[in-house]
Design a protein around this motif. Sequence first.
Motif, PDB file in Angstrom:
ATOM      1  N   GLN A 148       0.824  -1.210   0.000  1.00  0.00           N
ATOM      2  CA  GLN A 148       0.000   0.000   0.000  1.00  0.00           C
ATOM      3  C   GLN A 148       0.856   1.258   0.000  1.00  0.00           C
ATOM      4  O   GLN A 148       0.573   2.232   0.686  1.00  0.00           O
ATOM      5  N   MET A 149       1.897   1.200  -0.787  1.00  0.00           N
ATOM      6  CA  MET A 149       2.790   2.327  -1.017  1.00  0.00           C
ATOM      7  C   MET A 149       3.472   2.843   0.246  1.00  0.00           C
ATOM      8  O   MET A 149       3.820   4.008   0.349  1.00  0.00           O
ATOM      9  N   GLN A 150       3.634   1.967   1.218  1.00  0.00           N
ATOM     10  CA  GLN A 150       4.480   2.322   2.363  1.00  0.00           C
ATOM     11  C   GLN A 150       5.929   2.388   1.871  1.00  0.00           C
ATOM     12  O   GLN A 150       6.255   1.803   0.837  1.00  0.00           O
ATOM     13  N   PRO A 151       6.789   3.063   2.612  1.00  0.00           N
ATOM     14  CA  PRO A 151       8.182   3.179   2.128  1.00  0.00           C
ATOM     15  C   PRO A 151       8.978   1.903   2.358  1.00  0.00           C
ATOM     16  O   PRO A 151       9.902   1.869   3.164  1.00  0.00           O
ATOM     17  N   THR A 152       8.606   0.834   1.674  1.00  0.00           N
ATOM     18  CA  THR A 152       9.245  -0.467   1.900  1.00  0.00           C
ATOM     19  C   THR A 152      10.057  -0.940   0.692  1.00  0.00           C
ATOM     20  O   THR A 152      10.453  -2.103   0.652  1.00  0.00           O
ATOM     21  N   LEU A 153      10.291  -0.042  -0.266  1.00  0.00           N
ATOM     22  CA  LEU A 153      11.109  -0.454  -1.417  1.00  0.00           C
ATOM     23  C   LEU A 153      12.527  -0.810  -0.974  1.00  0.00           C
ATOM     24  O   LEU A 153      13.166  -1.696  -1.540  1.00  0.00           O
ATOM     25  N   GLY A 154      13.027  -0.107   0.038  1.00  0.00           N
ATOM     26  CA  GLY A 154      14.358  -0.402   0.573  1.00  0.00           C
ATOM     27  C   GLY A 154      14.404  -1.784   1.200  1.00  0.00           C
ATOM     28  O   GLY A 154      15.376  -2.529   1.024  1.00  0.00           O
TER      29      GLY A 154
END
Lengths: 333, 462
Positions: free
Chosen positions: A299-305
């Motif tokens: 849900q577009m949380q900043p979890t790409l890292g």
Amino acid sequence: MASLSVSKTPPPASAAPRATPAGSTGSTRRGPRRRVREAVTAYAFLTPAVLLFLALGLYTLGYGLALSGATWNGFSPEWTWVGLDNYLDLLYRSPVYAPIVRSAALHTLVVMIAVPLLTVAISFPLAVLLNNAARLRTMMRTVFFLPYVTSGIAVYLAWQYVLRPDGGVNALLRALGLGTLAQPQGFLGNPATALPTVIVVMVWTAVPVGMLLYLTGLQSLDPAMLEAASLDGAGWWRTNMHIAWPLLRPITAAVILLNLREALQGFQTFLVMTGPEGAPGGKTNVLGLQAYHLAFLEQMQPTLGLASALGWLLFLIAILLAALNLRALRSTT
Amino acid sequence: MHLYYGRHGRRAATAAAMAALLLPLAACGGSGKSAGDGKSITMWTFKQSHVKPLQDAAARFKDQTGISVTIQAVTPDDAYTAKLQSAAKTNGLPDVLEVHTQGEDFVYGGAGLLTDLSDKVDASWTRGMVPSVRKAGVVTPRLEAASKKPGSAYPGVKAGARYSVPFTIGTFGIVYANKAKLAEAGVSSVPKTWEDLVAAVKATTKKDKRKGGITVGLGTASTGLNWALQPMAFGALGKAGYQGLFGRDSGKTWASPNGQKVLSLYDKLTPYWAPGAQSLSIDAADRSFAQGDAAFDIGGTFTLASLRQFGMKPDEVEAFPIPAPKGGKATDRSLAAFSLTSLAVTTQSKNEAADLKWLRFLAKPDVAGTFAKAATDLPAVDLGDNPVRVVGPTLASLTKVFSSGSQVYDPNDTSFMPAQYPANWEKAGAALVNMSPLKRSSPRETGKQLDTLIKNYWAAGK
């Protein structure tokens, strides 16, 4: 005679043509220019590939590595640097993500053990049988190779339909009087059968390549050696298990390595067959799928890292396994 | 065969080879960019069912204004997200986006990808909308404060900014029942209580064990939690009791008597789930219901569009909200309508005036009504006193579940939950799926798991 006398008379040294490395007799003035031109042409052809590698290879690798040290949702103009926090969160620190990663790692481990072993266990005997088949060998080879060339989303979707509660597998089992083996919730709906079922489908996809590699290996063995074994009284079993199998160890290593890599990093089979959350209830969630989930489905949380860090952890495991495999291979050949 | 290339020939061949290699790269951008002449704009949506109705509206829009609108759908949601991420990076965003309200609009808006429309969407525009959604899409001071905490999904949002305009509305917690299956099982009235619902599903399952159960896309684990358990829990415990489930007081959370009561009630559905519901996606569950594989389907107001897409006629279903249990503290509970999707203008658009005209056009009552009827989706535009005339009886009947007041369950109100919980509720949903339908944990164990998760989210938000 005139020509003979000419041949016997050596020409002046200054007039003698100099042999080029390639044996040509081109002039000394044209040689370097031509070499430069050839080099330029070669570089011109190489440049696109090098540029593509720099753009799509090194750049993305560097970008991914940097991203694994940041939090980012994919849209914000700025990254927040967190150092090694993403790695630590995934490994043990985050009470939210670490348990999910641990569970996914366990499922991945099961897949990593089961898929390569089953692939080898099925591919080798199949290749031996095909190698000995006197008739219809080409047709059977085509039939056995079919799962590989038809693999893809459509096939996985087809499997999904076949494995549903009212799908073909249950219908077949009931028709054969084996209704007790049928799964009322579907083979992918029962937590006890979901992961083994996906493993079976993965093996079904992997066997053709394994079989083809073994078949190639078997056909390259020296027939004299097999014949000698036969003359010494070795039967079919001993010939294959004590002569062919050890000689094909490098191929076994390759088959295992290929399937380990797929088991470790592949997630598309799971994504299509059991969905992005590894249904039912996360029982088929694997590390590759979890990385995809962290990248695109949080849900577009900043979890790409976090996704990137998980990808790098998978890469490190893959490198380690490859090194171990090569070492094992070197020590036995 | 020998081919001879002269010096120029070789250079030409080299150049051609490079061009052949590089041209496909240039062509694979998939950009949504339009010309920037104000005469043509591009819009992306993630809802396939909206494409045709939007194209029909675009044809009318072109007749009236001369501006052409190209509609493109990108599905499913993860593909839409990935496409937007790459388009944002490559300056390839379209002019207009359809987004999940108070989701992508805040994410993209905070990232500077959406135009702040707060000075353009004035009272004359919002007056025509359903009252409860007029302020949807406006950033509140609370949200701005939360956005500054680590791990926020919406960094960069500014209080007062409006990054989108509501387009469609609806709510979760609507049950669809197959009228024919109800009649076959002798169920003559719409369930009024949770116990009635369980009894009705029991009857339809008894009639047809394989195709008489209840379904929802539990492959997306949060559906059972958000669409069934939570509205039922609100009805059972009332607003304060329901909010307490997500609080810090362990005497009121899921492992408490309150939590155990609602989990046990939910667990009564366990024997009656349609086979395989636990591994179905939301669309697959709707499809299976439409194909007659289940007697009941849990969803939202938006589910009707899916059912129609899968070949089920709206008059073949009975739609009603998830009922409260007998003796619950909010048995007269109703559901709040909230904005489901919104329209936004990207900052990469060079056609802002044309974009706003298009948004305003879609907010006209007659255009919105036509769109709603074709898309089987409720518009944010107020349909007036006679919605049946505008959108037909079945769709209009869904508006009857909407209400406002203290006994209204608003799925969109997450103000009492830990900040990170709403973005992670599929993890709580997975714990619930393990209880029902998988029977891998008891209500007691599930309550403890949910409490641990929520406790962790509270701790993470400090």
